[in-house]
Design an enzyme around this catalytic site. Structure first.
Site, mmCIF file in Angstrom:
data_model
loop_
_atom_site.group_PDB
_atom_site.id
_atom_site.type_symbol
_atom_site.label_atom_id
_atom_site.label_comp_id
_atom_site.label_asym_id
_atom_site.label_seq_id
_atom_site.Cartn_x
_atom_site.Cartn_y
_atom_site.Cartn_z
ATOM 1 N N ASN A 40 -15.403 -20.265 -12.051
ATOM 2 C CA ASN A 40 -14.065 -20.416 -12.167
ATOM 3 C C ASN A 40 -13.527 -19.141 -11.561
ATOM 4 O O ASN A 40 -13.658 -18.002 -11.930
ATOM 5 C CB ASN A 40 -13.578 -20.640 -13.555
ATOM 6 C CG ASN A 40 -11.879 -20.477 -13.503
ATOM 7 O OD1 ASN A 40 -11.230 -20.095 -12.784
ATOM 8 N ND2 ASN A 40 -11.356 -21.396 -14.359
ATOM 9 N N GLU A 93 -10.185 -23.580 -10.273
ATOM 10 C CA GLU A 93 -8.919 -22.976 -10.400
ATOM 11 C C GLU A 93 -8.788 -22.273 -9.018
ATOM 12 O O GLU A 93 -8.464 -20.889 -9.118
ATOM 13 C CB GLU A 93 -8.690 -22.056 -11.697
ATOM 14 C CG GLU A 93 -7.337 -21.736 -12.031
ATOM 15 C CD GLU A 93 -7.292 -21.119 -13.484
ATOM 16 O OE1 GLU A 93 -6.195 -20.754 -13.734
ATOM 17 O OE2 GLU A 93 -8.414 -20.604 -14.143
ATOM 18 N N TYR A 187 -12.680 -28.926 -13.502
ATOM 19 C CA TYR A 187 -11.769 -28.004 -14.083
ATOM 20 C C TYR A 187 -11.030 -28.714 -14.916
ATOM 21 O O TYR A 187 -9.959 -29.273 -14.621
ATOM 22 C CB TYR A 187 -10.791 -27.141 -12.963
ATOM 23 C CG TYR A 187 -9.786 -26.389 -13.735
ATOM 24 C CD1 TYR A 187 -10.426 -25.227 -14.603
ATOM 25 C CD2 TYR A 187 -8.526 -26.218 -13.324
ATOM 26 C CE1 TYR A 187 -9.427 -24.503 -15.425
ATOM 27 C CE2 TYR A 187 -7.565 -25.300 -14.036
ATOM 28 C CZ TYR A 187 -8.187 -24.456 -15.082
ATOM 29 O OH TYR A 187 -7.297 -23.569 -15.707
ATOM 30 N N ASP A 238 -15.741 -25.734 -15.322
ATOM 31 C CA ASP A 238 -14.802 -25.218 -16.544
ATOM 32 C C ASP A 238 -14.364 -26.441 -17.090
ATOM 33 O O ASP A 238 -13.435 -26.960 -17.066
ATOM 34 C CB ASP A 238 -13.812 -24.284 -15.905
ATOM 35 C CG ASP A 238 -12.975 -23.473 -17.127
ATOM 36 O OD1 ASP A 238 -13.263 -23.982 -18.458
ATOM 37 O OD2 ASP A 238 -11.993 -22.620 -16.790
ATOM 38 N N ASN A 240 -13.625 -26.078 -20.436
ATOM 39 C CA ASN A 240 -12.443 -25.424 -21.400
ATOM 40 C C ASN A 240 -12.776 -25.979 -22.693
ATOM 41 O O ASN A 240 -11.859 -26.390 -23.749
ATOM 42 C CB ASN A 240 -11.114 -26.124 -20.931
ATOM 43 C CG ASN A 240 -10.232 -24.993 -20.008
ATOM 44 O OD1 ASN A 240 -10.285 -23.708 -20.337
ATOM 45 N ND2 ASN A 240 -9.741 -25.328 -19.058
ATOM 46 N N ASP A 338 -11.629 -13.829 -14.274
ATOM 47 C CA ASP A 338 -11.870 -13.465 -15.601
ATOM 48 C C ASP A 338 -13.238 -14.601 -16.258
ATOM 49 O O ASP A 338 -13.071 -14.767 -17.175
ATOM 50 C CB ASP A 338 -10.530 -13.888 -16.213
ATOM 51 C CG ASP A 338 -10.043 -15.090 -16.130
ATOM 52 O OD1 ASP A 338 -10.601 -16.101 -15.121
ATOM 53 O OD2 ASP A 338 -8.765 -15.587 -16.655
ATOM 54 N N HIS A 339 -13.800 -15.298 -15.573
ATOM 55 C CA HIS A 339 -15.042 -15.929 -15.544
ATOM 56 C C HIS A 339 -16.260 -15.369 -14.663
ATOM 57 O O HIS A 339 -15.902 -14.748 -13.741
ATOM 58 C CB HIS A 339 -14.986 -17.605 -15.210
ATOM 59 C CG HIS A 339 -13.898 -18.093 -16.023
ATOM 60 N ND1 HIS A 339 -14.128 -19.306 -16.956
ATOM 61 C CD2 HIS A 339 -12.456 -17.990 -16.090
ATOM 62 C CE1 HIS A 339 -13.212 -19.671 -17.592
ATOM 63 N NE2 HIS A 339 -12.089 -19.034 -17.056
#
Length: 362
Positions: A40, A93, A187, A238, A240, A338-339
């Site tokens: 991501n 993303e 995603y 991802d 989530n 941030d991943h």
């Protein structure tokens, strides 16, 4: 919740006895290991040069400033080279507007080889088209991009498609016929209390939590239908979802309660229920209870708060083909995102319905 043990060592067959004169089948070709990386990136812009039209602004800048502004701050080619040319790189993303042809071309250029001795890649995009649920930021939301090594694409009969139950640019599928594989770049929906609207009418039909659970159902149905047709399914991206206490540091998210409900639904459908997918979590299969995280929020000390919400999971039929998996947990590998990336490697010779020829044992 049960955790898959590390794979058993395969038995050596070199000492097995075969009757003289017997006819056996031998493979006539081999397949290079399938190496899938997933990341991501939280926006594609740091990886590409800005198009020249972005500098047609009233404010003037010096040639030196313009040159500095056009330089990408991260490099897909460097990433691919550093990791020895993965077969597939699944990006999530990417935040590209579906109408932004210049950025899509820039991504193609960013993955293209400039050296004859290095592998070439092609990029495929799945971007949002939902008129009611993907409208913010000029439609620069969500989106996935699958970067496919061209020699793999050329060698194997393949196709790239989307699914009819997603219009938010969240799922792209690469399928091959030899071997029969369905590789998903996903995603997944991040469950919230925000409203979800019918993609055709715009009427509110529930929350983003409700939509997340609906996507779980669609995913399971699609994956099981593919398995029934003989495909091995690999889902990378991802999701989530942090699956268990092992996957959250310092704590697993348990508030609001709906996150717990979403987690239970995901684990049941894809790992636990007899009528579910009974998938293999590749990281857990290789590393057991070892902790490893993929989400490292910016603005905090690296490692002080993190979760494993990115997964590569596969059909049980591919369990014997899985040879390696891991998470690249470092600030360098996180880059501008941030991943951090994760990967899984499959030796597909056993899964492939390979061409064989008869050979008489002397």
């Amino acid at each position: 919740m049960s955790v898959s043990p590390p794979p058993l060592k395969r038995r050596r067959l070199s000492n097995s006895k075969t009757d003289v004169g017997a006819t056996v089948s031998v493979r006539t070709s081999t397949i290079e290991p399938l190496r899938i990386y997933s990341w991501n990136v939280n926006g594609i812009q740091p990886f590409i040069q800005k198009p020249i039209t972005s500098f047609f602004q009233p404010k003037k800048s010096s040639p030196k400033q313009a040159k500095a502004e056009t330089k990408a701050t991260a490099s897909f080619r460097d990433f691919l080279r550093r990791h020895k040319w993965p077969t597939i790189l699944c990006l999530q993303e990417v935040k590209i507007s579906p109408d932004d042809e210049a950025t899509k071309l820039a991504v193609q250029k960013a993955v293209k080889s400039a050296k004859a001795e290095e592998p070439d890649y092609e990029a495929h995009f799945c971007l949002p088209s939902d008129p009611h649920n993907a409208r913010g930021f000029g439609r620069k939301v969500y989106g996935v991009c699958t970067i496919l090594r061209k020699d793999f694409a050329t060698k194997h009969k393949h196709s790239v498609r989307t699914v009819d139950w997603d219009l938010e640019g969240r799922i792209q599928v690469v399928e091959t016929e030899d071997p029969k594989l369905s590789i998903w770049n996903i995603y997944a929906v991040n469950g919230t209390d925000n409203p979800y609207k019918d993609s055709k009418t715009g009427a509110i039909t529930g929350t983003r939590h409700d939509r997340k659970l609906a996507v779980h159902k669609h995913m399971l149905e699609e994956a099981k239908a593919l398995e029934a047709r003989g495909y091995g399914v690999i889902i990378a991206g991802d999701l989530n979802i942090a699956r268990s206490r092992l996957d959250g540091h310092p704590n697993l998210r348990t508030f609001p309660q709906q996150h717990v409900v979403n987690r239970m639904d995901f684990n049941k459908k894809f790992f636990e229920a007899d009528d579910g997918l009974e998938a293999i979590d590749t990281y857990r299969h290789i590393h057991g209870d070892e902790k490893g995280y993929t989400y490292y929020p910016r603005g905090r000390k690296f490692g002080s708060s993190c979760d494993r919400v990115d997964l590569i999971m596969c059909s049980k039929s591919l369990e014997g083909s899985l040879t390696d998996a891991g998470v690249l947990a470092s600030e360098k590998e996180r880059g501008p995102s941030d991943h951090v990336p994760l990967f899984a490697t499959f030796d597909l010779e056993e899964h492939r319905p390979a061409e064989t020829e008869a050979e008489e044992v002397q």
